[in-house]
Design an enzyme around this catalytic site. Structure first.
Site, PDB file in Angstrom:
ATOM      1  N   TYR A  31      17.443  82.487  85.128  1.00  0.00           N
ATOM      2  CA  TYR A  31      17.810  83.840  85.848  1.00  0.00           C
ATOM      3  C   TYR A  31      16.478  84.335  86.536  1.00  0.00           C
ATOM      4  O   TYR A  31      15.681  84.347  87.608  1.00  0.00           O
ATOM      5  CB  TYR A  31      19.293  84.818  86.333  1.00  0.00           C
ATOM      6  CG  TYR A  31      20.259  83.707  87.203  1.00  0.00           C
ATOM      7  CD1 TYR A  31      20.440  84.042  87.992  1.00  0.00           C
ATOM      8  CD2 TYR A  31      21.626  83.211  86.172  1.00  0.00           C
ATOM      9  CE1 TYR A  31      21.455  83.686  88.518  1.00  0.00           C
ATOM     10  CE2 TYR A  31      22.501  82.546  86.562  1.00  0.00           C
ATOM     11  CZ  TYR A  31      22.881  83.097  87.927  1.00  0.00           C
ATOM     12  OH  TYR A  31      23.747  82.359  88.941  1.00  0.00           O
ATOM     13  N   HIS A  46      23.685  84.569  92.562  1.00  0.00           N
ATOM     14  CA  HIS A  46      24.513  85.635  91.258  1.00  0.00           C
ATOM     15  C   HIS A  46      25.215  86.651  91.914  1.00  0.00           C
ATOM     16  O   HIS A  46      25.766  86.445  91.517  1.00  0.00           O
ATOM     17  CB  HIS A  46      22.792  86.959  91.341  1.00  0.00           C
ATOM     18  CG  HIS A  46      23.681  87.880  90.266  1.00  0.00           C
ATOM     19  ND1 HIS A  46      23.904  88.348  89.227  1.00  0.00           N
ATOM     20  CD2 HIS A  46      23.651  89.386  90.979  1.00  0.00           C
ATOM     21  CE1 HIS A  46      24.301  89.108  88.539  1.00  0.00           C
ATOM     22  NE2 HIS A  46      24.544  90.007  89.486  1.00  0.00           N
TER      23      HIS A  46
END
EC number: 3.1.-.-
Length: 264
Positions: A31, A46
């Site tokens: 991420y 997310h």
């Protein structure tokens, strides 16, 4: 698209520790790399509910030892993991993000990016034998509690099929094929701590899958089962030209093909 991401430790002359419960750290690395290259995409991934359309393997090492009674194994030489997605934008953001920030911190270790290698994908999936590179997770709610479904129960297979069809719709935008069968040849349970107080029992499998090639390709590209973006459900096709590292991982995961057999 599928990548081998190889890392070299800061100190090449000593072993590096790899905690057995490490998927959370790899998720953070992925991420953060995507965010540094494409912040809007990272925010979307997310916040979006449901499958993220990517998966990754467990973290491995070219050579390793397993000290008894410790929550980690010792790795030597280089460390590596695999990443797979059917979304070019995700692949591009990850690769660019890693190249922009080649110094990698994982748990208490520091690594440096050594290489990112694009891997060849199989031409055919129907009738192939698949081997997990990260265990497959299937979960339902029973009597108000989360229950990890094992491959000895028929519901395991119906859930995987439904999940594959949902991912197919997300990937292609079309009505999903219905042809899918899965025959488990070997199954080995593994219990992981995802986060403090949250555990998941998942299954390392060797299995054959039959059905529509595009549907099976979705499983190959983004993972079988649930929680793919947490590091579950990545597979390789047995017999496909692959790397030496993936073959070694299979040997480590399945020390004996007689450990536990099952089939429904």
């Amino acid at each position: 698209m599928r990548f081998l991401i190889r890392l070299v430790p800061e100190d090449k002359d000593r072993a590096f520790k790899v905690p057995y419960n490490h998927q959370y750290y790899l998720q953070g690395l992925i991420y953060n790399a995507i965010k540094s290259s494409n912040p809007k995409l990272a925010t979307y991934l997310h916040e979006v509910k449901g499958p993220k359309l990517f998966t990754y393997s467990l973290f491995m090492a070219e050579k390793r030892e397993h000290p008894k009674g410790l929550p980690y194994f010792l790795g030597y030489k280089k460390g590596f993991f695999y990443f797979s997605t059917c979304v070019p934008e995700i692949a591009e953001a990850l690769v660019n993000g890693l190249l922009m920030n080649p110094e990698v911190r994982l748990w208490d270790e520091r690594f440096y990016l050594h290489e990112i290698k694009v891997l060849r994908e199989p031409k055919k999936f129907n009738g192939s034998t698949f081997v997990t590179l990260s265990p497959i997770a299937v979960t339902v709610v029973r009597k108000g509690k989360s229950y990890d479904v094992p491959p000895m129960e028929k519901e395991f297979y119906s859930i995987i099929k439904d999940d594959l069809q949902d991912k197919y719709v997300m990937a292609y935008g079309d009505k999903p094929p219905s042809e899918f069968e899965m025959e488990v040849l070997i199954a080995k349970p593994k219990r992981f701590r995802i986060k403090p107080g949250i555990y998941q029992t998942a299954w390392h499998l060797v299995f054959r899958a039959y059905g529509n090639d595009d549907l099976l390709k979705v499983g190959y590209e983004v993972g079988f089962g649930e929680k793919n973006s947490l590091g579950f459900g990545m597979v390789k096709v047995e017999g496909n030209k692959t790397t030496k590292e993936a073959e070694e991982q299979e040997k480590i995961t399945f020390n004996s093909r007689e450990e536990l057999k099952t089939g429904v």
